[in-house]
Design a protein around this motif. Structure first.
Motif, PDB file in Angstrom:
ATOM      1  N   GLN A  87       0.820  -1.206   0.000  1.00 36.22           N
ATOM      2  CA  GLN A  87       0.000   0.000   0.000  1.00 36.22           C
ATOM      3  C   GLN A  87       0.857   1.261   0.000  1.00 36.22           C
ATOM      4  OE1 GLN A  87      -3.730   0.035   2.040  1.00 36.22           O
ATOM      5  NE2 GLN A  87      -3.613  -2.145   2.479  1.00 36.22           N
ATOM      6  N   ASN A  88       2.091   1.163   0.466  1.00 38.30           N
ATOM      7  CA  ASN A  88       3.041   2.277   0.349  1.00 38.30           C
ATOM      8  C   ASN A  88       3.624   2.408  -1.050  1.00 38.30           C
ATOM      9  OD1 ASN A  88       2.813   2.892   3.078  1.00 38.30           O
ATOM     10  ND2 ASN A  88       4.785   2.022   3.654  1.00 38.30           N
ATOM     11  N   LYS A  89       3.373   1.420  -1.911  1.00 31.44           N
ATOM     12  CA  LYS A  89       3.949   1.370  -3.264  1.00 31.44           C
ATOM     13  C   LYS A  89       5.475   1.344  -3.233  1.00 31.44           C
ATOM     14  CE  LYS A  89       0.068   3.712  -5.576  1.00 31.44           C
ATOM     15  NZ  LYS A  89      -0.330   4.813  -6.481  1.00 31.44           N
ATOM     16  N   THR A  90       6.024   0.565  -2.312  1.00 30.09           N
ATOM     17  CA  THR A  90       7.474   0.479  -2.167  1.00 30.09           C
ATOM     18  C   THR A  90       8.014  -0.681  -2.990  1.00 30.09           C
ATOM     19  OG1 THR A  90       7.261   1.338   0.093  1.00 30.09           O
ATOM     20  CG2 THR A  90       9.361   0.367  -0.520  1.00 30.09           C
ATOM     21  N   PRO A  91       9.004  -0.438  -3.876  1.00 29.23           N
ATOM     22  CA  PRO A  91       9.490  -1.476  -4.789  1.00 29.23           C
ATOM     23  C   PRO A  91      10.509  -2.405  -4.141  1.00 29.23           C
ATOM     24  CG  PRO A  91      10.601   0.573  -5.268  1.00 29.23           C
ATOM     25  CD  PRO A  91       9.606   0.882  -4.168  1.00 29.23           C
ATOM     26  N   LEU A  92      10.034  -3.316  -3.306  1.00 25.47           N
ATOM     27  CA  LEU A  92      10.909  -4.300  -2.673  1.00 25.47           C
ATOM     28  C   LEU A  92      10.959  -5.578  -3.506  1.00 25.47           C
ATOM     29  CD1 LEU A  92       9.763  -3.989   1.059  1.00 25.47           C
ATOM     30  CD2 LEU A  92      11.602  -2.741  -0.104  1.00 25.47           C
ATOM     31  N   ILE A  93      12.129  -6.184  -3.570  1.00 29.87           N
ATOM     32  CA  ILE A  93      12.267  -7.506  -4.183  1.00 29.87           C
ATOM     33  C   ILE A  93      12.412  -8.505  -3.044  1.00 29.87           C
ATOM     34  CG2 ILE A  93      13.605  -8.960  -5.743  1.00 29.87           C
ATOM     35  CD1 ILE A  93      14.439  -6.428  -7.229  1.00 29.87           C
ATOM     36  N   LEU A  94      11.288  -9.120  -2.681  1.00 27.43           N
ATOM     37  CA  LEU A  94      11.238 -10.057  -1.577  1.00 27.43           C
ATOM     38  C   LEU A  94      11.701 -11.423  -2.058  1.00 27.43           C
ATOM     39  CD1 LEU A  94       7.620  -9.064  -0.562  1.00 27.43           C
ATOM     40  CD2 LEU A  94       9.662  -8.334   0.662  1.00 27.43           C
ATOM     41  N   THR A  95      12.605 -12.040  -1.318  1.00 25.35           N
ATOM     42  CA  THR A  95      13.062 -13.383  -1.653  1.00 25.35           C
ATOM     43  C   THR A  95      12.971 -14.265  -0.419  1.00 25.35           C
ATOM     44  OG1 THR A  95      15.395 -12.976  -1.108  1.00 25.35           O
ATOM     45  CG2 THR A  95      14.689 -12.437  -3.347  1.00 25.35           C
ATOM     46  N   ALA A  96      12.721 -15.552  -0.665  1.00 29.55           N
ATOM     47  CA  ALA A  96      12.740 -16.541   0.412  1.00 29.55           C
ATOM     48  C   ALA A  96      13.316 -17.825  -0.146  1.00 29.55           C
ATOM     49  CB  ALA A  96      11.340 -16.780   0.964  1.00 29.55           C
ATOM     50  N   GLY A  97      14.094 -18.510   0.679  1.00 26.36           N
ATOM     51  CA  GLY A  97      14.607 -19.800   0.267  1.00 26.36           C
ATOM     52  C   GLY A  97      13.482 -20.826   0.184  1.00 26.36           C
ATOM     53  N   GLN A  98      13.706 -21.826  -0.624  1.00 24.91           N
ATOM     54  CA  GLN A  98      12.788 -22.949  -0.767  1.00 24.91           C
ATOM     55  C   GLN A  98      13.591 -24.239  -0.559  1.00 24.91           C
ATOM     56  OE1 GLN A  98      10.158 -24.486  -0.467  1.00 24.91           O
ATOM     57  NE2 GLN A  98       8.850 -24.004  -2.246  1.00 24.91           N
ATOM     58  N   GLN A  99      12.915 -25.288  -0.149  1.00 23.18           N
ATOM     59  CA  GLN A  99      13.604 -26.562   0.014  1.00 23.18           C
ATOM     60  C   GLN A  99      14.288 -26.994  -1.283  1.00 23.18           C
ATOM     61  OE1 GLN A  99      14.852 -28.843   1.620  1.00 23.18           O
ATOM     62  NE2 GLN A  99      13.987 -28.887   3.692  1.00 23.18           N
ATOM     63  N   LYS A 124       2.962  -7.537  -6.324  1.00 26.66           N
ATOM     64  CA  LYS A 124       2.573  -7.331  -7.726  1.00 26.66           C
ATOM     65  C   LYS A 124       2.808  -8.570  -8.576  1.00 26.66           C
ATOM     66  CE  LYS A 124       3.511  -3.604  -9.934  1.00 26.66           C
ATOM     67  NZ  LYS A 124       4.349  -2.608 -10.627  1.00 26.66           N
ATOM     68  N   TRP A 125       3.823  -9.352  -8.218  1.00 18.84           N
ATOM     69  CA  TRP A 125       4.182 -10.540  -8.989  1.00 18.84           C
ATOM     70  C   TRP A 125       4.840 -11.520  -8.043  1.00 18.84           C
ATOM     71  CZ3 TRP A 125       9.309 -11.986 -11.213  1.00 18.84           C
ATOM     72  CH2 TRP A 125       9.218 -13.056 -12.124  1.00 18.84           C
ATOM     73  N   SER A 126       4.543 -12.805  -8.212  1.00 20.62           N
ATOM     74  CA  SER A 126       5.084 -13.846  -7.357  1.00 20.62           C
ATOM     75  C   SER A 126       5.493 -15.018  -8.237  1.00 20.62           C
ATOM     76  CB  SER A 126       4.024 -14.282  -6.340  1.00 20.62           C
ATOM     77  OG  SER A 126       4.551 -15.208  -5.409  1.00 20.62           O
ATOM     78  N   TYR A 127       6.715 -15.561  -8.009  1.00 21.31           N
ATOM     79  CA  TYR A 127       7.240 -16.548  -8.957  1.00 21.31           C
ATOM     80  C   TYR A 127       8.265 -17.452  -8.281  1.00 21.31           C
ATOM     81  CZ  TYR A 127       9.246 -18.298 -13.371  1.00 21.31           C
ATOM     82  OH  TYR A 127       9.668 -19.081 -14.416  1.00 21.31           O
ATOM     83  N   GLU A 128       8.239 -18.713  -8.671  1.00 23.40           N
ATOM     84  CA  GLU A 128       9.298 -19.656  -8.327  1.00 23.40           C
ATOM     85  C   GLU A 128       9.872 -20.181  -9.636  1.00 23.40           C
ATOM     86  OE1 GLU A 128       9.067 -22.425  -4.854  1.00 23.40           O
ATOM     87  OE2 GLU A 128       9.073 -23.960  -6.449  1.00 23.40           O
ATOM     88  N   VAL A 154       7.500  -7.341  -4.965  1.00 23.49           N
ATOM     89  CA  VAL A 154       7.378  -8.584  -5.735  1.00 23.49           C
ATOM     90  C   VAL A 154       8.032  -9.691  -4.912  1.00 23.49           C
ATOM     91  CG1 VAL A 154       7.340  -7.430  -7.971  1.00 23.49           C
ATOM     92  CG2 VAL A 154       9.524  -8.101  -6.971  1.00 23.49           C
ATOM     93  N   PHE A 155       7.784 -10.964  -5.291  1.00 19.89           N
ATOM     94  CA  PHE A 155       8.293 -12.082  -4.488  1.00 19.89           C
ATOM     95  C   PHE A 155       8.883 -13.165  -5.367  1.00 19.89           C
ATOM     96  CE2 PHE A 155       7.475 -16.326  -2.585  1.00 19.89           C
ATOM     97  CZ  PHE A 155       8.371 -16.234  -1.530  1.00 19.89           C
TER      98      PHE A 155
END
Length: 533
Positions: A87-99, A124-128, A154-155
């Motif tokens: 909602q702040n419109k902040t362009p973060l590139i969120l990452t998380a490890g996966q097994q 905005k977008w989520s991808y593995e 994004v994630f």
């Protein structure tokens, strides 16, 4: 051949994204191993604080920041501040490890099941990536998606065994456009309506601040000689609050907002939704005889507006393009539209919020940043802190507590990195302070120049004000006795003071400004409630 990690980190260097804010976990260690000397890692103790720190840093630097959290568990911890970043419109590139891909079918411990769905709808977008070789290209697409309007987080879910795999030499780097201009026909139509209006009024939102368009917003207001209101729950200051044409902040309820704008025939909303309403107080959306036009870079915002005609465009590009199409009106004359600052009762004990804010404002240096998360005290804060410079005020657009405390750390880190070196004054309620208290650790360890002033009234004052409006007496859980905030802050290593009088506040604040680093000033205040509207 280079590895996936080699190609990815080379891309991040080209994009200028060499800071990673995170909380490391076992599924992320393959990403972080042999951490490059030209990258920086900022550690926070819990994932909500990780995202909050990154949000403040991104807004302060005006560029994306890489966030790294621990698989699905860490992503779950972070969801509240991810919602706010969206909602702040902040362009973060969120990452998380996966097994590891070798075991994903088995869904072993720490598998992020349905990882792509987990952060939605707040990204905005989520991808593995389907293949390890797709990881660098996924980062490039993530960057482009985060930056293009409306900007936002994004994630990427990244299997832990991808990083050491070899891949062909490739360079996924490319440039993108990040702003969209107004449709010329619609622009001319809106300018004609503004020129023809008898008594226009402007409602400015945070997109003007994000677009770096303060000067353009001032120029348009002065061209029209129109009053300017800040949109409800505005997370960034869009217009100088000491300007003679500034009228104040609009109430966030349908009926009261419409009543404030009575007598105007055209409402022009730039860079804000129409509108962030809460609580529900019925009434007409618009005053009698008024029409509304809206400019936003977010087609979702324009689509859900209950009234008015819209134009999708960058706020700054619209303001700049509209100005030469408008006839300059003669000066309004008379006194400023906003009443002068209220003189508080400085003799009250404990201090009133107004007395505290007056004391702090008198001590502030010429240049500083203000952040806040003390909802019941916002009207008094807005009265005494009249922001007169761009990029000097930040709060949360979501209404969810827990963002501002870590965001203040990120803002302070951005000040250090940019060389501006403004201190960050962060006003916190004693209840709000508990949501992301771990961020104090990061503030101390990073030597962030942030000064937390905690207003301690031992209650959720804003919820008691809602209870009065909604006629819901005897709600449990609204009192907060027994919080030793001084000891909490000292436990994280922050320079901490209990200040009971205006003189105490003055001395503690001046010391905090001079000392650099992280400070906490705890101030007992009165428990007097205000009208929610």
């Amino acid at each position: 051949m280079p590895t996936v990690k080699d190609v990815t980190f080379a891309l991040l260097r080209k994009l200028g994204l060499t800071t990673i804010v995170g909380n490391p976990g076992s599924t992320e260690e393959t990403f972080l191993k042999n951490f490059p000397a030209d990258f920086r890692y900022v550690m926070a103790l819990q994932e909500a604080s990780v995202v909050g720190v990154a949000d403040g840093l991104s807004q302060g630097l005006r560029k994306p920041v890489i966030v790294n959290v621990h698989t699905g568990a860490g992503l779950g911890n972070a969801m509240g501040t991810i919602l706010t970043a969206y909602q702040n419109k902040t362009p973060l590139i969120l990452t998380a490890g996966q097994q590891t891909r070798e075991m994903l079918l088995l869904e072993p411990l720490l598998t992020n099941i349905e990882a792509v769905n987990m952060p939605r709808p707040w990204v905005k977008w989520s991808y593995e990536p389907a293949r390890a070789e797709d990881v660098p290209g996924a980062f490039m697409r993530a960057y482009a998606t985060a930056m293009q309007q409306p900007s936002g987080p994004v994630f990427l879910s990244l299997p832990l065994d991808d990083w050491d795999k070899e891949m062909p030499e490739t360079d996924p780097y490319r440039t993108i456009a990040t702003r969209q201009g107004p449709d010329p026909v619609r622009l001319a139509e809106f300018a004609a309506r503004l020129d023809a209006s008898r008594n226009p009024v402007l409602v400015y939102g945070a997109d003007i601040a994000r677009a770096g368009a303060w000067d353009a917003g001032i120029a348009l207001a002065e061209q029209l000689q129109a009053p300017v209101w800040a949109a409800p729950f505005c997370e960034r200051t869009p217009f100088p609050e000491d300007h003679p044409l500034f009228a104040g902040a609009l109430p966030a309820a349908i009926g009261p907002l419409s009543e404030k704008l009575a007598g105007h025939d055209l409402l022009t909303v730039v860079g804000a939704p129409v509108f962030r309403y809460y609580p529900y107080v019925p009434g007409r959306y618009l005053p009698d005889g008024a029409a509304l036009i809206q400019v936003s870079d977010d087609p979702g915002m324009t689509a859900k507006a209950p009234v008015g005609d819209s134009l999708v465009a960058d706020a700054g590009l619209f303001l700049t393009a509209a100005l030469p199409l408008l006839t300059r009106r003669p000066p309004r004359g008379g006194a400023p539209l906003r009443p002068p600052v209220t003189v508080p009762d400085m003799a009250a004990s404990p201090l009133t919020p107004a007395a505290l804010f007056a004391t702090l404002r008198a001590c502030c240096p010429e240049d500083f940043i203000l952040a806040e998360e003390s909802p019941s005290n916002v009207p008094q804060m807005q009265d005494h802190f009249r922001i007169d410079k761009p990029d000097a005020f930040y709060t949360f657009a979501s209404g969810g507590l827990g963002w501002t405390m870590p965001a203040a750390v990120g803002l302070a880190l951005a000040e250090k990195e940019s060389g501006r070196n403004r201190p960050v004054l962060c006003l916190m309620g004693d209840g709000s302070f508990q949501y992301s208290v771990q961020s104090l650790y990061t503030a101390v360890q990073e030597k962030a120049h942030v000064i937390y002033v905690v207003l301690q009234n031992e209650e959720y004052g804003i919820l008691k004000e809602f209870a009065v409006l909604e006629e819901t007496p005897h709600v449990p859980g609204l009192d907060l006795p027994g919080l030793d905030i001084v000891s909490l802050a000292k436990g994280y290593g922050a320079r901490t003071t209990l200040a009971k009088t205006a003189a105490d506040v003055t001395a503690a604040f001046k010391n905090a400004v001079a000392a650099q680093g992280a400070s906490v000033i705890v101030v007992p205040i009165t428990r007097q409630l205000n009208s929610l509207l």
